[in-house]
Design a protein around this motif. Structure first.
Motif, short mmCIF file in Angstrom:
data_model
loop_
_atom_site.label_atom_id
_atom_site.label_comp_id
_atom_site.label_asym_id
_atom_site.label_seq_id
_atom_site.Cartn_x
_atom_site.Cartn_y
_atom_site.Cartn_z
N GLU A 143 -9.32 -9.19 10.08
CA GLU A 143 -8.80 -8.13 10.57
C GLU A 143 -8.35 -7.11 9.44
OE1 GLU A 143 -6.50 -6.92 14.46
OE2 GLU A 143 -5.30 -7.10 12.85
N THR A 144 -7.38 -7.70 8.52
CA THR A 144 -6.87 -7.06 7.51
C THR A 144 -7.98 -6.72 6.56
OG1 THR A 144 -4.91 -8.48 7.92
CG2 THR A 144 -5.25 -7.21 5.59
N VAL A 145 -9.25 -7.52 6.18
CA VAL A 145 -10.21 -7.33 5.41
C VAL A 145 -10.95 -6.27 5.90
CG1 VAL A 145 -12.41 -8.30 4.44
CG2 VAL A 145 -10.23 -9.78 4.65
N LEU A 146 -11.08 -6.22 7.08
CA LEU A 146 -11.84 -5.16 7.78
C LEU A 146 -11.18 -3.65 7.84
CD1 LEU A 146 -13.01 -6.80 11.01
CD2 LEU A 146 -14.55 -5.67 9.71
N GLU A 147 -9.99 -3.70 7.90
CA GLU A 147 -9.07 -2.63 7.69
C GLU A 147 -8.95 -2.06 6.30
OE1 GLU A 147 -5.80 -3.76 11.05
OE2 GLU A 147 -5.13 -4.04 8.75
N GLU A 148 -9.02 -2.89 5.20
CA GLU A 148 -8.86 -2.46 3.78
C GLU A 148 -10.01 -2.32 2.98
OE1 GLU A 148 -6.03 -1.63 2.76
OE2 GLU A 148 -4.86 -2.53 4.45
N LEU A 149 -11.07 -2.84 3.64
CA LEU A 149 -12.46 -2.58 2.86
C LEU A 149 -13.54 -2.07 3.44
CD1 LEU A 149 -12.39 -6.31 1.42
CD2 LEU A 149 -12.36 -4.32 -0.11
N LEU A 191 -4.27 -7.53 0.57
CA LEU A 191 -4.74 -8.48 1.50
C LEU A 191 -3.88 -9.46 1.97
CD1 LEU A 191 -8.47 -8.49 0.50
CD2 LEU A 191 -7.45 -7.46 2.42
N THR A 192 -2.95 -9.91 0.79
CA THR A 192 -2.17 -10.99 1.20
C THR A 192 -0.80 -10.42 1.77
OG1 THR A 192 -2.83 -12.14 -0.81
CG2 THR A 192 -0.84 -12.76 -0.23
N ASN A 193 -0.55 -9.37 1.22
CA ASN A 193 0.76 -8.80 1.78
C ASN A 193 0.71 -8.54 3.42
OD1 ASN A 193 2.22 -9.37 -0.45
ND2 ASN A 193 1.94 -7.24 -1.25
N ARG A 194 -0.42 -7.56 3.38
CA ARG A 194 -0.74 -7.36 4.89
C ARG A 194 -0.86 -8.42 5.94
NH1 ARG A 194 -2.46 -1.85 3.67
NH2 ARG A 194 -0.48 -1.28 2.59
N LYS A 243 8.96 -17.06 8.54
CA LYS A 243 8.56 -16.66 7.18
C LYS A 243 7.18 -17.51 7.00
CE LYS A 243 11.41 -13.67 5.87
NZ LYS A 243 10.58 -12.48 5.76
N VAL A 244 6.25 -16.74 6.23
CA VAL A 244 4.87 -17.52 6.01
C VAL A 244 4.70 -17.34 4.25
CG1 VAL A 244 2.50 -17.34 6.10
CG2 VAL A 244 3.75 -17.04 8.20
N LYS A 245 4.40 -18.37 3.89
CA LYS A 245 4.10 -18.24 2.43
C LYS A 245 2.41 -18.24 2.52
CE LYS A 245 4.15 -20.82 -2.05
NZ LYS A 245 2.75 -20.71 -2.48
N LEU A 246 1.69 -17.36 1.96
CA LEU A 246 0.36 -17.16 2.21
C LEU A 246 -0.28 -17.13 0.79
CD1 LEU A 246 -2.30 -16.72 3.96
CD2 LEU A 246 -1.78 -14.31 3.58
N ASP A 247 -1.27 -18.12 0.34
CA ASP A 247 -2.11 -18.05 -0.77
C ASP A 247 -3.43 -17.64 -0.25
OD1 ASP A 247 -0.35 -18.36 -2.68
OD2 ASP A 247 -0.25 -20.44 -2.15
N LEU A 248 -4.09 -16.53 -0.78
CA LEU A 248 -5.47 -16.28 -0.55
C LEU A 248 -6.43 -16.68 -1.58
CD1 LEU A 248 -5.39 -12.79 1.56
CD2 LEU A 248 -5.63 -15.22 2.55
N TYR A 249 -7.71 -17.28 -1.39
CA TYR A 249 -8.50 -17.29 -2.54
C TYR A 249 -9.70 -16.92 -1.89
CZ TYR A 249 -5.09 -21.01 -3.98
OH TYR A 249 -3.91 -21.62 -4.14
N VAL A 250 -10.74 -16.48 -3.01
CA VAL A 250 -11.89 -15.98 -2.71
C VAL A 250 -13.15 -16.78 -3.29
CG1 VAL A 250 -13.56 -13.86 -2.96
CG2 VAL A 250 -10.97 -13.43 -3.14
N ARG A 251 -14.06 -16.99 -2.72
CA ARG A 251 -15.00 -18.03 -3.18
C ARG A 251 -16.50 -17.57 -2.49
NH1 ARG A 251 -13.60 -23.58 -0.93
NH2 ARG A 251 -11.78 -23.53 -2.18
#
Ligand code: GTP
Ligand code: MG
Length: 308
Positions: A203-209, A261-264, A276-284
């Motif tokens: 959903e965040t990807v849809l909002e931002e891109l 994208l990571t922060n939102r 609290k969440v520690k989030l790491d996003l990778y693109v492949r």
């Protein structure tokens, strides 16, 4: 948790929410449940897999099935989404078909109506977005559906305003069969928290891109675990794209976009998980994943999955 032997008896059954893309199906579900369970965005084709939302009231358990918007596409993903709609219609005791009066009714709505005729289930038509539509737009949509599905009663409301939904909720409830509740009345869904998390990242990807890029993105959760010492959730997710150019857009200049994208996404996951969440996003790059059945299965977009 309430033990199954103590679940009440009442009106209980499945309500499939269907319609063309962007009519407010997921918004409707979220408003009824009072929480942000289903992904919502201003772009069409936000929902990709059906989602069960459990609405428990005294003497009533409505099992809403949020479905992808129906449109004609030619990828494996499009076929899997269509299959999800058909399955939901098969499972339904009653169907809520949502219409968007801001856009003229046409081929897509005709196709929805065809699916509903084939399914032969009781249908209610919801003319949504009454807070934005003019009286003339509401009247035009209502007339179109009256002519297309003459047996389906029509209701006008706004899915963002809870108080306008009572009449249609009452009408849906009346059409559910009597029986024992099928789920613990204290639960809201049978979906895994990590799957809801994946959908909120998307959903965040849809909002931002913009444009087509977000539609080429699938989210795969690689790790979703508790870090007890730090009292937080550790999440690692991969954003799969179809081409190297899309990867560059997701990462952005100097990594700006992936940071946003990571922060939102992290904010949404923290609300979902209540910690609290520690989030790491990778693109492949997973070339043409939308055309590959195996990839869809890996990403939880085809094949066996929870959801009613
Ligand atoms: N103002 C207003 N906006 C609405 C209403 N219902 C939905 N929206 C907006 O319409 C857009 C689409 O909503 P969604 O709930 O994602 O629609 P959907 O039918 O689930 O879309 P797909 O999953 O793509 O089929 C979002 O921007 C919502 O905020 C409404 O009653 N009023
Ligand atoms: Mg949706």
């Amino acid at each position: 948790m309430i033990p199954p032997t103590e679940w009440p008896i009442g009106r209980t059954g499945h309500i499939a929410i269907v319609g063309r893309p962007n009519t407010g199906k997921s918004t409707f579900l979220n408003t009824v449940l009072g929480c942000h369970l289903a992904p919502v965005s201003a772009k069409p084709q936000t929902t990709r897999r059906r989602l069960l939302g459990i609405w428990s009231q005294p003497g009533l358990q409505g099992l809403f099935l949020d479905t992808p918007g129906l449109f004609e596409g030619d990828t494996e993903l499009d076929r899997a989404m269509e299959q999800g709609i058909r399955r939901s219609l098969e499972d339904a005791d009653v169907v809520l078909c949502l219409a968007d009066p801001l856009r003229e009714s046409g081929a897509e709505d005709r196709r929805v109506a065809g699916f509903l005729r084939d399914a032969a289930k009781p249908v209610l038509v919801g003319i949504n977005k009454s807070d934005l539509a003019t009286p003339a737009q509401v009247a035009a949509a209502s007339a179109w559906w009256a002519e297309t599905l003459p047996d389906a009663p029509r209701f006008v409301f706004s899915a963002v305003e809870r108080k306008t939904l009572d009449v249609v909720l009452d009408a849906l409830a009346k059409r559910l069969p009597e029986g024992p509740f099928l789920y613990d009345p204290e639960t809201l869904t049978d979906a895994f928290e990590r799957d809801i998390g994946a959908d909120l990242i998307r959903e965040t990807v849809l909002e931002e891109l913009r444009d087509e890029v977000p539609h080429a993105v699938a989210v795969e959760i690689e790790a979703w675990k508790e870090d007890d010492a730090a009292n937080r959730r550790v999440v690692r997710a991969v954003l799969h794209v179809e081409r190297p150019g899309q990867k560059a857009i997701l990462i952005g200049h100097g990594g700006e976009m992936i940071k946003v994208l990571t922060n939102r996404s992290r904010e949404k996951l923290e609300t979902l998980c209540g910690m609290k969440v520690k989030l790491d996003l990778y693109v492949r790059v997973t070339a043409d994943w939308r055309r590959k059945r195996d990839a869809l299965k890996t990403f939880g977009l085809a094949g066996a999955r929870r959801g009613g």
